[in-house]
Design a protein around this motif. Structure first.
Motif, short mmCIF file in Angstrom:
data_model
loop_
_atom_site.label_atom_id
_atom_site.label_comp_id
_atom_site.label_asym_id
_atom_site.label_seq_id
_atom_site.Cartn_x
_atom_site.Cartn_y
_atom_site.Cartn_z
N HIS A 57 12.21 46.85 43.63
CA HIS A 57 10.81 47.39 42.78
C HIS A 57 9.74 46.39 42.35
O HIS A 57 9.00 46.61 41.45
CB HIS A 57 11.20 48.40 41.47
N SER A 101 12.44 46.96 30.01
CA SER A 101 13.47 48.27 30.71
C SER A 101 12.48 48.40 31.94
O SER A 101 11.27 48.33 31.70
CB SER A 101 13.67 49.41 29.66
N PRO A 103 11.56 52.01 33.67
CA PRO A 103 11.74 53.42 34.06
C PRO A 103 11.20 53.71 35.19
O PRO A 103 10.50 53.04 35.73
CB PRO A 103 10.81 54.15 32.71
N VAL A 104 11.75 55.00 35.69
CA VAL A 104 11.31 55.40 37.21
C VAL A 104 10.39 56.34 36.75
O VAL A 104 10.77 57.54 36.34
CB VAL A 104 12.58 55.81 38.04
N THR A 109 7.58 52.43 39.48
CA THR A 109 8.47 51.81 38.28
C THR A 109 7.53 50.78 37.96
O THR A 109 6.79 50.19 38.69
CB THR A 109 9.75 51.31 39.17
N ALA A 131 14.78 58.58 34.54
CA ALA A 131 15.61 57.31 35.09
C ALA A 131 15.25 55.97 34.65
O ALA A 131 14.30 55.61 34.78
CB ALA A 131 16.01 57.57 36.47
N MET A 132 16.30 55.34 34.21
CA MET A 132 15.94 53.52 34.05
C MET A 132 16.84 53.11 35.01
O MET A 132 17.81 53.15 35.09
CB MET A 132 16.42 53.46 32.48
N VAL A 133 16.05 51.90 35.60
CA VAL A 133 16.88 51.24 36.73
C VAL A 133 17.91 50.40 35.95
O VAL A 133 17.55 49.96 34.88
CB VAL A 133 15.64 50.30 37.27
N ASN A 134 19.03 50.56 36.34
CA ASN A 134 20.36 49.84 35.94
C ASN A 134 20.00 48.18 36.16
O ASN A 134 20.35 47.67 37.20
CB ASN A 134 21.52 50.24 36.60
N THR A 148 20.62 54.22 38.72
CA THR A 148 19.66 54.33 37.28
C THR A 148 20.64 55.00 36.52
O THR A 148 21.59 55.64 36.99
CB THR A 148 18.52 55.20 37.88
N TRP A 154 20.64 54.83 28.10
CA TRP A 154 20.18 53.30 28.40
C TRP A 154 20.36 52.65 26.64
O TRP A 154 20.40 53.38 25.67
CB TRP A 154 18.74 53.44 28.53
#
Length: 161
Positions: A57, A101, A103-104, A109, A131-134, A148, A154
């Protein structure tokens, strides 16, 4: 010894770094070249580490080490931190802000500081299911199972709701 990311075992250990902004294509290419060279040379107490990296990303840098042959040592981890700090200076970016953080948002992103994330949540731009990228996975397996996570799961959720 560098190994392509898709050839790393699921149990490989991860280190995740989130940039404070999106990197440009030339910046990603330069960082990738440096990371590949670093992984080729990365060693723990003189023993080569089986290592890889991934830039996702345009803002998330991940290193992975297969510790089944040789474990990463404190000194070898310090050498990776040194590399990331050098690239912070080269790119005029921060990689060590653990309050970022990613977020998608549709097909986009971008990193957000905690206060910006809170404003986006309170303003309705992001929701509990966003969705949050892990960036907290400790092994590739965790990343494969949950690339995610929904915002409500989160780490930052209790701080922004």
């Amino acid at each position: 010894m560098f190994v392509p990311w898709n050839q790393m075992p699921e149990h490989a250990r991860l280190w995740n770094y989130t940039a404070s902004r999106l990197l440009g294509e030339d910046e990603v290419a330069a960082l990738a070249e440096a990371c590949q060279q670093f992984c080729n040379d990365w060693a723990a107490h003189g023993s080569p580490l089986t290592a890889s990296f991934q830039i996702e990303h345009a803002c998330i840098l991940r290193f992975a080490v297969d510790e089944s042959n040789h474990a990463a040592s404190g000194c070898s981890i310090d050498s990776s931190v040194k590399l990331v700090k050098e690239w912070e200076e080269n790119l005029n970016v921060t990689f060590f802000n653990r309050l970022l953080s990613v977020p998608v948002l549709g097909s986009e992103t971008r990193p957000m500081e905690l206060e910006e994330l809170k404003s986006a949540y309170q303003g309705g731009q992001i929701e509990e299911e966003t969705a949050m990228v892990n960036t907290s996975a400790a092994q590739i397996l965790q990343l494969l199972h949950a690339p995610t996570l929904p915002l409500h799961r989160w780490w930052a959720y209790p701080r922004i709701k």
